[in-house]
Design an enzyme around this catalytic site. Structure first.
Site, PDB file in Angstrom:
ATOM      1  CD  GLU A 175       5.321  -3.698  -1.532  1.00 41.02           C
ATOM      2  OE1 GLU A 175       4.470  -4.590  -1.680  1.00 41.02           O
ATOM      3  OE2 GLU A 175       5.039  -2.485  -1.458  1.00 41.02           O
ATOM      4  CG  ASP A 176       8.723  -8.436   1.820  1.00 42.60           C
ATOM      5  OD1 ASP A 176       7.550  -8.046   1.655  1.00 42.60           O
ATOM      6  OD2 ASP A 176       9.256  -9.305   1.124  1.00 42.60           O
TER       7      ASP A 176
END
Ligand code: MN
Length: 729
Positions: A99-100
């Site tokens: 996600e990051d």
């Protein structure tokens, strides 16, 4: 500055303290936890995951002012303290890289293998659910989370992630802090409770309460410590009295005072309209012994020592709570008539009470080197619960709730923006499109499921992200009627098809029929329809145009017409090849989704026929099904011969009727046997025939006839079974 902001500032200060925000570095994690219970090569794998995550998050900072890697490290520390396996710890370290950072799942597969990558992806998906803006019910979320967590490790990692985020929530904006705290109280704490992980549930509640109502939490906490101060000496006396009484009876036990939790005090004050002192003046003790029989002996000792309060004794050992919790509870008047609440349990029960599903294996696997918290374990969990429930009675209610958790009837699918759509199980992309908007359904042309192109007929699974591409001025395809399952999609398709011009219907029907025929290298022009009048009549039309219009507006299916045309011409081509979950092929032609009749539940190996059911499509029945006999009498031409292709895969639902002698626990035993033989339970109904005989109708998923025969053999071996047979045969 208001007093509220003073407490908020204190939350922020705590969040920034290194002990909370960055409690451990990798060396600490390794020395304090990993080397105690993992093999050296597993420790090495965890180390590799750490180095990878550290590199990926390099340069990123958390709002606490610490390097980002401090967070995944803290999450894996939480899991390591519960002695979770090395793959869970690796997933914890990697849980934010998809996600990051711009890391793909494939990169994680290549580097760390499929199981770890699946866990990381599962955690990312769960995060997406909780980020969703959809206003779904708390209950729905809990079921969704449990349904998706076929691998319970995903839930464990996600909960540890949330736990650390809650510990450092003070650095978030007011709005974020309130939202996340509310979500924690509404979703995470109940899930932790459902899984019986008590210490997480308590921490979620305490942190959530504090973050949501800093002022109230502070007041209660002050009142608790002052009450504790007032009673301190008395409580120490009581504790000593309990310890020595147990010792005199030769019972080895540890006795300690229990902390009252702020949130539970707050809830009781509100729910029971009690004053603060009425709740906090009751002190709690916990007695932990080694053996179950010692629990009851300790209870006897306690009831001798102090007078019990009538009606307050509860035996959760004989009748455990749903999440597996076991303990004896009693309330006593101690010295000077001060009431105390006492819990008595074994070390094993204590472990289960604290760690829930995790505790079960912590305890059982101590001493064994292999500790895999895997799907196998999840199944074991189900079995353990069934066992517990068997002793507790009322297995039906229990199976019902279990079924809801583990075999939900809904799937939950995301729009690209993260909104959740709830659809019935078996729903496909077209159902999804219509659930967003009728226009999107009518105009949908293609789709991406989890970023991969997929057919519009594809059945959806929980957690998938579906993106629909539309064309303007499109019309629904009549063939969609063979695979949609929602009423909304079906009626919208019919409405849209009715509004088209007759000439459009004919043109569309012609195109569809030609496409079906093309798969057998034929076309409409090859047939002499004057010779095929009887066939036209069978479809209820007089001429070809009417037949084409019927196809074009969805009243007839092109492939069925094609099949009948071909077989009228060439009787040898009558066999349709049926494949599970895939298209029926007319010698490799037009696609359509096959359905399996619920009345007879055909499984591979059964002799089958197909029947075209309006609005349902091609439905496969067992040849001897009573409903087929009925249709054959009315109109035998509607029945299409079918046979299983050699490569059928997957699960097929079929129903068994099991007559049993009324005996406690026999239904749980049947359920356990089904799980043991890898048959999944779809539904389970019980009818009482008379005082002695009960009929259990259970719908199960099996691979084929051989599998089914094995399942039936095993069930027959259960003592109380009178007879067992397939339904409707
Ligand atoms: Mn995280």
């Amino acid at each position: 500055m208001t007093s509220g902001s003073y407490f908020v500032a204190r939350l922020a200060e705590r969040a920034r303290s290194p002990l909370i925000a960055a409690p451990v570095d990798f060396a600490g994690l390794r020395d304090r936890y990993l080397s105690n219970y993992l093999d050296p090569n597993q420790v090495e794998l965890v180390c590799q995951a750490f180095l990878y995550a550290e590199e990926k998050h390099a340069g990123q900072m958390r709002r606490t002012g610490h390097p980002y890697i401090s967070h995944p490290l803290a999450v894996s520390e939480i899991l390591a303290s519960m002695r979770m396996d090395h793959q869970s710890l690796m997933a914890a370290l990697l849980h934010d890289v998809i996600e990051d950072t711009n890391t793909s799942k494939q990169a994680i597969i290549d580097r760390f293998g499929q199981p770890v990558a699946d866990l990381v992806e599962g955690v990312s998906k769960l995060s997406r659910i909780f980020k969703s803006r959809a206003e779904a019910q708390a209950e729905t979320f809990q079921r969704l989370a449990l349904a998706m967590a076929k691998d319970l490790r995903v839930i464990m990692v996600k909960m540890a992630d949330r736990l650390h985020n809650m510990r450092t929530i003070g650095v978030m904006s007011d709005e974020q802090r309130k939202r996340v705290a509310r979500e924690t109280l509404d979703f995470y704490a109940p899930i932790a409770n459902r899984l019986g992980i008590h210490h997480m549930k308590i921490e979620f509640e305490e942190l959530g309460f504090e973050a949501l109502y800093p002022l109230r939490a502070d007041r209660i906490s002050r009142a608790v410590s002052s009450a504790k101060g007032r009673r301190k000496e008395l409580m120490e006396e009581v504790r000593t009295a309990i310890s020595s009484a147990l010792m005199r009876e030769g019972i080895q036990a540890s006795v300690h005072a229990r902390e009252k939790h702020l949130y539970s005090i707050y809830r009781k004050m509100r729910a029971q309209h009690k004053s603060f002192s009425e709740i906090t003046d009751v002190f709690g003790f916990r007695i932990v012994v080694s053996q179950v029989d010692e629990c009851y002996r300790a209870l006897g000792v306690m009831h001798n020592l102090y007078k019990p309060v009538a009606g307050r004794f509860k035996d959760y050992i004989a009748i455990p709570k749903k999440n597996g919790y076991q303990s004896l509870h009693t309330t006593l008047f101690s010295m000077h008539g001060v009431p105390i609440e006492v819990q008595i349990r074994t070390k094993h029960m204590e472990s289960v009470a604290l760690h829930g599903i995790a505790g079960h294996w912590l305890y059982k696997s101590s001493g064994t080197s292999e500790f895999a918290f895997s799907q196998q374990r999840a199944r074991q969990w189900v079995r353990d619960l069934l066992e517990l429930q068997q002793r507790a009675g009322n297995p039906l209610e229990f199976i019902d709730s279990l079924k809801n958790d583990l075999f939900p009837d809904e799937v939950y699918v995301f729009t690209p923006k993260g909104d959740i759509k709830e659809l019935p199980r078996g729903a496909c992309v077209v159902d999804f499109a219509y659930s967003i908007h009728t226009d999107i359904g009518n105009n949908c042309a293609s789709c991406l499921v989890d970023n991969n192109p997929a057919p519009l007929s594809q059945q959806l699974q929980s957690g998938q992200v579906v993106q629909i591409a539309t064309v303007s001025g499109g019309l629904p395809n009549p063939e969609w009627l063979t695979f949609v399952v929602t009423g909304k999609a079906r009626s919208s398709i019919r409405d849209a098809l009715k509004t088209q011009e007759l000439s459009q219907s004919i043109a569309l029907g012609e195109r569809l029929l030609n496409r079906s025929l093309a798969s057998v290298n034929r076309s409409i022009r090859d047939f002499d329809f004057r010779r095929l009048r009887r066939l036209l009549k069978a479809f209820g039309v007089r001429k070809l145009d009417e037949l084409l219009a019927a196809i074009g507006n969805g009243d007839q299916m092109a492939y069925v017409v094609a099949q009948r045309l071909v077989s009228a011409d060439d009787p040898a081509s009558e066999t349709v090849f049926v494949e599970h979950d895939g298209p029926v092929n007319i010698r490799g032609g037009e696609g359509l989704v096959v359905k399996y009749a619920r009345c007879c539940g055909p499984v591979p190996g059964d002799a089958i026929v197909g029947h075209m059911t309006p609005g349902k499509g091609f439905v496969v029945h067992i040849e001897t099904c009573a409903n087929i006999a009925e249709i054959r009498r009315r109109k035998s031409s509607d029945i299409i011969p079918a046979r299983w292709s050699g490569s059928t895969r997957g699960e097929f639902l079929t129903a068994l009727r099991i007559d049993v002698n009324q005996r406690k626990g026999v239904i749980a035993e049947i359920a356990t046997t089904l799980t043991d033989t890898d048959a999944s339970i779809d539904t389970l109904n019980v009818e009482e025939r008379n005082a002695n005989v009960t009929s259990v109708i259970v719908s199960i998923g099996v691979k084929n006839r051989t599998h089914l025969a094995r399942v039936m053999r095993r069930i027959r071996a259960i003592g109380a079974i009178l007879s067992i047979a397939r339904c409707s045969q």
